[in-house]
Design a protein around this motif. Structure first.
Motif, mmCIF file in Angstrom:
data_model
loop_
_atom_site.group_PDB
_atom_site.id
_atom_site.type_symbol
_atom_site.label_atom_id
_atom_site.label_comp_id
_atom_site.label_asym_id
_atom_site.label_seq_id
_atom_site.Cartn_x
_atom_site.Cartn_y
_atom_site.Cartn_z
ATOM 1 N N THR A 107 0.840 -1.203 0.000
ATOM 2 C CA THR A 107 0.000 0.000 0.000
ATOM 3 C C THR A 107 0.869 1.243 0.000
ATOM 4 O OG1 THR A 107 -1.601 -1.204 1.347
ATOM 5 C CG2 THR A 107 -1.880 1.183 1.205
ATOM 6 N N LEU A 108 0.569 2.169 -0.888
ATOM 7 C CA LEU A 108 1.232 3.473 -0.928
ATOM 8 C C LEU A 108 0.194 4.525 -0.575
ATOM 9 C CD1 LEU A 108 3.460 5.541 -1.652
ATOM 10 C CD2 LEU A 108 2.776 5.302 -4.057
ATOM 11 N N ILE A 109 0.440 5.236 0.511
ATOM 12 C CA ILE A 109 -0.490 6.279 0.950
ATOM 13 C C ILE A 109 0.203 7.633 0.804
ATOM 14 C CG2 ILE A 109 -1.808 7.187 2.912
ATOM 15 C CD1 ILE A 109 -1.703 4.211 4.004
ATOM 16 N N ILE A 110 -0.427 8.515 0.066
ATOM 17 C CA ILE A 110 0.128 9.850 -0.144
ATOM 18 C C ILE A 110 -0.860 10.850 0.452
ATOM 19 C CG2 ILE A 110 0.828 11.553 -1.882
ATOM 20 C CD1 ILE A 110 1.402 8.992 -3.703
ATOM 21 N N LYS A 111 -0.418 11.536 1.498
ATOM 22 C CA LYS A 111 -1.327 12.435 2.214
ATOM 23 C C LYS A 111 -1.561 13.743 1.449
ATOM 24 C CE LYS A 111 -1.629 9.951 6.156
ATOM 25 N NZ LYS A 111 -1.006 10.340 7.431
ATOM 26 N N GLY A 112 -0.618 14.116 0.601
ATOM 27 C CA GLY A 112 -0.786 15.318 -0.215
ATOM 28 C C GLY A 112 -1.267 14.957 -1.609
ATOM 29 N N ASN A 113 -0.635 15.574 -2.606
ATOM 30 C CA ASN A 113 -0.975 15.294 -4.001
ATOM 31 C C ASN A 113 0.098 14.403 -4.633
ATOM 32 O OD1 ASN A 113 -3.210 17.244 -4.027
ATOM 33 N ND2 ASN A 113 -1.574 18.780 -3.888
ATOM 34 N N ALA A 114 -0.293 13.726 -5.698
ATOM 35 C CA ALA A 114 0.685 12.961 -6.478
ATOM 36 C C ALA A 114 0.743 13.559 -7.870
ATOM 37 C CB ALA A 114 0.293 11.494 -6.541
ATOM 38 N N SER A 115 1.931 13.641 -8.415
ATOM 39 C CA SER A 115 2.113 14.274 -9.717
ATOM 40 C C SER A 115 1.732 13.314 -10.848
ATOM 41 C CB SER A 115 3.568 14.736 -9.839
ATOM 42 O OG SER A 115 3.768 15.417 -11.045
ATOM 43 N N SER A 116 2.227 13.599 -12.032
ATOM 44 C CA SER A 116 1.843 12.834 -13.221
ATOM 45 C C SER A 116 2.300 11.384 -13.138
ATOM 46 C CB SER A 116 2.457 13.484 -14.458
ATOM 47 O OG SER A 116 3.863 13.517 -14.336
ATOM 48 N N ARG A 117 1.608 10.557 -13.902
ATOM 49 C CA ARG A 117 1.954 9.141 -14.074
ATOM 50 C C ARG A 117 1.968 8.371 -12.757
ATOM 51 N NH1 ARG A 117 3.663 8.850 -19.500
ATOM 52 N NH2 ARG A 117 3.920 10.947 -20.282
ATOM 53 N N CYS A 118 1.166 8.798 -11.831
ATOM 54 C CA CYS A 118 1.011 8.035 -10.586
ATOM 55 C C CYS A 118 0.463 6.651 -10.956
ATOM 56 C CB CYS A 118 0.044 8.777 -9.673
ATOM 57 S SG CYS A 118 -0.349 7.914 -8.156
ATOM 58 N N GLY A 119 1.092 5.611 -10.451
ATOM 59 C CA GLY A 119 0.594 4.251 -10.695
ATOM 60 C C GLY A 119 0.803 3.753 -12.108
ATOM 61 N N ILE A 120 1.746 4.331 -12.834
ATOM 62 C CA ILE A 120 1.986 3.873 -14.200
ATOM 63 C C ILE A 120 2.404 2.394 -14.193
ATOM 64 C CG2 ILE A 120 4.368 4.781 -14.110
ATOM 65 C CD1 ILE A 120 4.177 5.310 -17.119
ATOM 66 N N SER A 121 1.799 1.615 -15.077
ATOM 67 C CA SER A 121 2.112 0.182 -15.216
ATOM 68 C C SER A 121 2.000 -0.575 -13.896
ATOM 69 C CB SER A 121 3.513 -0.018 -15.803
ATOM 70 O OG SER A 121 3.558 0.428 -17.131
ATOM 71 N N MET A 122 1.141 -0.125 -13.012
ATOM 72 C CA MET A 122 0.997 -0.801 -11.712
ATOM 73 C C MET A 122 0.500 -2.237 -11.917
ATOM 74 S SD MET A 122 -2.227 1.463 -10.394
ATOM 75 C CE MET A 122 -2.991 0.402 -9.161
ATOM 76 N N LYS A 123 0.986 -3.127 -11.052
ATOM 77 C CA LYS A 123 0.720 -4.553 -11.226
ATOM 78 C C LYS A 123 0.186 -5.182 -9.947
ATOM 79 C CE LYS A 123 4.814 -4.508 -14.196
ATOM 80 N NZ LYS A 123 4.213 -4.059 -15.433
ATOM 81 N N GLY A 124 -0.638 -4.462 -9.205
ATOM 82 C CA GLY A 124 -1.239 -5.048 -8.016
ATOM 83 C C GLY A 124 -1.176 -4.183 -6.775
ATOM 84 N N ILE A 125 -0.413 -3.113 -6.813
ATOM 85 C CA ILE A 125 -0.290 -2.216 -5.670
ATOM 86 C C ILE A 125 -1.607 -1.478 -5.422
ATOM 87 C CG2 ILE A 125 0.473 -0.279 -7.090
ATOM 88 C CD1 ILE A 125 2.382 0.557 -4.901
ATOM 89 N N ASP A 126 -1.840 -1.063 -4.182
ATOM 90 C CA ASP A 126 -2.937 -0.151 -3.849
ATOM 91 C C ASP A 126 -2.344 1.218 -3.547
ATOM 92 O OD1 ASP A 126 -4.913 -2.107 -4.093
ATOM 93 O OD2 ASP A 126 -4.647 -2.762 -2.024
ATOM 94 N N ILE A 127 -2.826 2.237 -4.237
ATOM 95 C CA ILE A 127 -2.320 3.598 -4.048
ATOM 96 C C ILE A 127 -3.480 4.472 -3.571
ATOM 97 C CG2 ILE A 127 -1.226 5.591 -5.153
ATOM 98 C CD1 ILE A 127 -0.037 3.666 -7.233
ATOM 99 N N ILE A 128 -3.300 5.104 -2.437
ATOM 100 C CA ILE A 128 -4.372 5.926 -1.859
ATOM 101 C C ILE A 128 -3.841 7.352 -1.726
ATOM 102 C CG2 ILE A 128 -5.888 6.236 0.131
ATOM 103 C CD1 ILE A 128 -5.220 3.102 0.627
ATOM 104 N N VAL A 129 -4.469 8.269 -2.444
ATOM 105 C CA VAL A 129 -3.991 9.654 -2.490
ATOM 106 C C VAL A 129 -5.058 10.551 -1.859
ATOM 107 C CG1 VAL A 129 -3.159 11.517 -3.977
ATOM 108 C CG2 VAL A 129 -2.748 9.128 -4.623
#
Lengths: 227, 448
Positions: A107-129
């Motif tokens: 799990t990737l948790i970003i409390k602020g903002n994420a820039s371009s190409r967040c999660g590019i080619s992701m293969k199963g990760i959970d990203i919470i922005v």
């Protein structure tokens, strides 16, 4: 808790020390001070340890992480948690481009903002922005979930496969073969868990779900304009 | 056909166009029928200036040769001496290029490992990751770090003996790959984390870095993860060899792998293969010059690939300044790809032995470029490994034969001075004299 002064002791010593962390000790928490935007902090970890980075990081912090929890008390440069396999990475500030790129799990948790190409080619990760994500996020995303409590930029989910995207705010535009999809009960259940995991103050009913229309999975000349 | 018309006027001989050739016309008809470009495997088939356009001079009164079979001609090569704690030690200067499990069957990958092992050299993974069979049968395994990152994981990265960051491929500089659904078996789909049966696009550029400054940081990350133990290669296509080599060295590469346009691919557009990139011959001297200008020739090793077939090719590449070569297509042919014994089945596929290049369709009669269990069962990895070992030994013996004839006791002692060119083009590209002269186009101090 153990403290490591990155400026004084250097990057090679830091990663070698973290890689050598014995599994049979209860001293499993590390504070890294003076990161000062250094690259490749805490990369390639493979142990259930906790690493607190007291400041902002450069490229590829927590790259290829397994098992570990890496907490950045600042902002993260490009490619934070790239190719993560498991564990948790938390960024208190903003994340630069390619956050969570190609991540397989964890799990990737970003409390602020994420820039371009967040999660590019992701293969199963959970990203919470908690904030917004930039353009071309989730490009060619294969699997996993992205939760965006704010807005998404241009071309969300372009050429994506089976990954799911939940966005509370606006989506500037959807990429090729990415469409809005029905939010069924199982998605509400999944999103509830993701929001809880990410510590987000948001209700799942406020989100829309996006994903692949699966029209570009096999090449068809009649779709050539979309490629 | 009558040789004159009813009025007695002779016909002119039917004349085929040099522009609209039968090949070109068949391409037009195929495009008109399907609406889609032709996808195929392999490298450039067009005739380009090549190693065949160079000759060795051999010994004479001013150069004395070494006795064949008696006097030593060393072939060992060490790759990755710049930064790695454990450089790659090879018995021969010929390595096996990256080819993926997915494009190739599991037994074919196993055979490559077996053959390379027996010959004392390395083999290389490809898109899709590292299989246990491949790791198990390859004592020296290079792990490709590709833009798609299919199957990429840190455990395999740490198991590798070297890491090859793939920036480009000679068959398709600037292009990605395509593994069509026919070849996406359950196992391939699982390794790549994608649904079975879909067409898998392989990205044309890396998802988390752009440009040489980023590459330097990416190399730092990979070194930190692997404890600075293994060499990091950077593979580039034959596009701008001087600048690409310079930038790869600047970014921290231990080894530069340079792949010319004859280098093969599992599948991409024919128009890409035939019209983008430079011939291997044209790439070597600019890359060597880049290393020399940086004072890094032999410090950062140069591996050349793309169209290497014989020991003569190996020796010529090394005489022009390469430290080693890599073979892909030739290795597949050694395993049995395009063998005339399957001619009847090639004919049924609308082709002939030697010309079969629809590797992406997964119907390979030789059982090498397929995931079909019945076709795969035709291929014996032990026998395939033995054939590859034999072939690698012959390449080495041939290269040694030439090196000894030039008076060299190590393959690395071959030099451009040992060569002449048969054509102006080859002379210009290889920067060696046109045969019978002391001149080549662009030679410093001349006005041409």
């Amino acid at each position: 808790m153990q403290t490591f002064d990155l400026e004084a002791q250097g990057l090679r010593e830091l990663n070698a020390t973290l890689h050598a962390q014995a599994t049979d000790t209860n001293q499993t928490v590390w504070d890294i001070v003076n990161p000062k935007g250094s690259h490749a902090i805490a990369v390639g970890l493979d142990a259930p340890i906790e690493v607190n980075v007291k400041g902002s990081t450069g490229y590829y912090c927590a790259g290829m992480n397994k098992q570990a929890t890496v907490h950045v008390h600042g902002s993260a440069g490009p490619g934070v948690a790239e190719n993560m396999m498991s564990g948790t990475v938390i960024v208190e500030g903003d994340a630069s481009q390619y956050a969570g790129a190609t991540g397989h799990g964890g799990t990737l948790i970003i409390k602020g903002n994420a820039s371009s190409r967040c999660g590019i080619s992701m293969k199963g990760i959970d990203i919470i922005v908690h904030g917004n994500i930039g353009h071309m996020s989730a490009f060619m995303a294969q699997s996993g979930n992205i939760v965006v409590c704010g807005d998404a930029g241009d071309a969300l989910g372009d050429s994506c496969y089976e990954a799911r995207f939940f966005v509370r705010g606006s989506v500037k535009s959807l990429g090729a073969d990415c469409i809005e999809k029905e939010m069924r009960p199982e998605h509400i259940e999944l999103l509830t868990e993701l929001l809880e995991r990410g510590g987000c103050d948001a209700k799942p009913e406020e989100f829309k779900r996006y994903g692949s229309a699966r029209q570009l999975y096999n090449f068809d000349v009649d779709n050539a304009a979309a490629y | 056909m009558k040789d004159h018309d009813p009025r007695g006027i002779p016909h002119t001989t039917p004349r085929q166009s040099a522009t609209f050739t039968q090949d070109a016309n068949s391409d037009i008809r195929r495009a008109a029928a399907t609406g889609i470009y032709d996808i195929r495997g392999g490298g450039a088939k067009r005739k380009v200036p090549s190693f065949d356009d160079l000759l060795f001079l051999g010994a004479s009164i001013s150069r004395y040769p070494l006795e064949g079979y008696r006097e030593k001609c060393e072939t060992k090569v060490t790759l990755g001496t710049r930064h790695a704690k454990n450089p790659m030690e090879l018995d021969i200067p010929i390595t096996i290029a990256g080819m993926s499990f997915g494009a190739l069957s599991g037994p074919a990958k196993e055979a490559l490992g077996r053959g390379a092992n027996a010959a004392g050299t390395s083999t290389t993974t490809g898109d899709g990751g590292m299989t246990p069979e491949e790791r198990g049968h390859s004592s020296k395994l290079v792990y490709q770090y590709l833009p798609s990152r299919y199957g990429m994981n840190p455990d395999d990265l740490r198991k590798a003996d070297a890491i090859e960051i793939v920036v480009g491929q000679g068959a398709k500089p600037g292009g990605g790959g395509m593994l069509l659904g026919q070849k996406i078996s359950d196992r391939v789909a699982e390794m790549r984390n994608l649904p079975k049966g879909i067409d898998q696009r392989s990205s044309c550029r890396h998802p988390d870095w752009t440009g040489p400054d980023d590459l330097e940081i990416k190399i730092l990350e990979l070194r930190e993860i692997t404890g600075w133990k293994v060499p990091i290669y950077v593979k580039v296509a034959g596009a701008r060899p001087y600048f690409d080599t310079t930038l790869a060295v600047k970014a921290g590469a231990d080894v530069v792998v340079l792949d010319g346009m004859q280098g093969g691919t599992a599948a991409t557009q024919d128009v890409f293969i035939e019209h983008v990139g430079q011939p291997t011959l044209a790439c070597i001297r600019p890359a060597v010059k880049a290393l020399q200008d940086l004072g890094m020739h032999r410090e950062v090793q140069l591996v050349i690939s793309g169209g290497i077939r014989s020991g003569a090719d190996v020796a010529k590449a090394m005489a022009l300044g390469a430290d080693a070569v890599a073979i892909g297509t030739a290795a597949l042919i050694a395993l049995g790809d395009n063998d005339p014994k399957w001619e009847k089945e090639y004919n049924e596929l609308g082709t002939t032995a030697g010309a079969y290049d629809d590797w992406h369709e997964g119907l390979d009669p030789a059982g090498i470029t397929t995931q079909d269990p019945d076709l795969m069962s035709r291929f014996d990895p032990v026998e395939g490994g033995r054939r590859l070992k034999n072939y690698l030994k012959v390449l080495t013996l041939e290269a040694q034969t030439i090196a000894r004839a030039c008076g060299k006791n190590h393959m690395h002692n071959l030099e451009p001075e040992d060569l002449v060119a048969l054509t102006m083009e080859a002379a210009a590209m290889a920067q060696v004299p046109l045969a019978g002269t002391d001149w080549y186009p662009g030679k410093p101090g001349t006005s041409y």
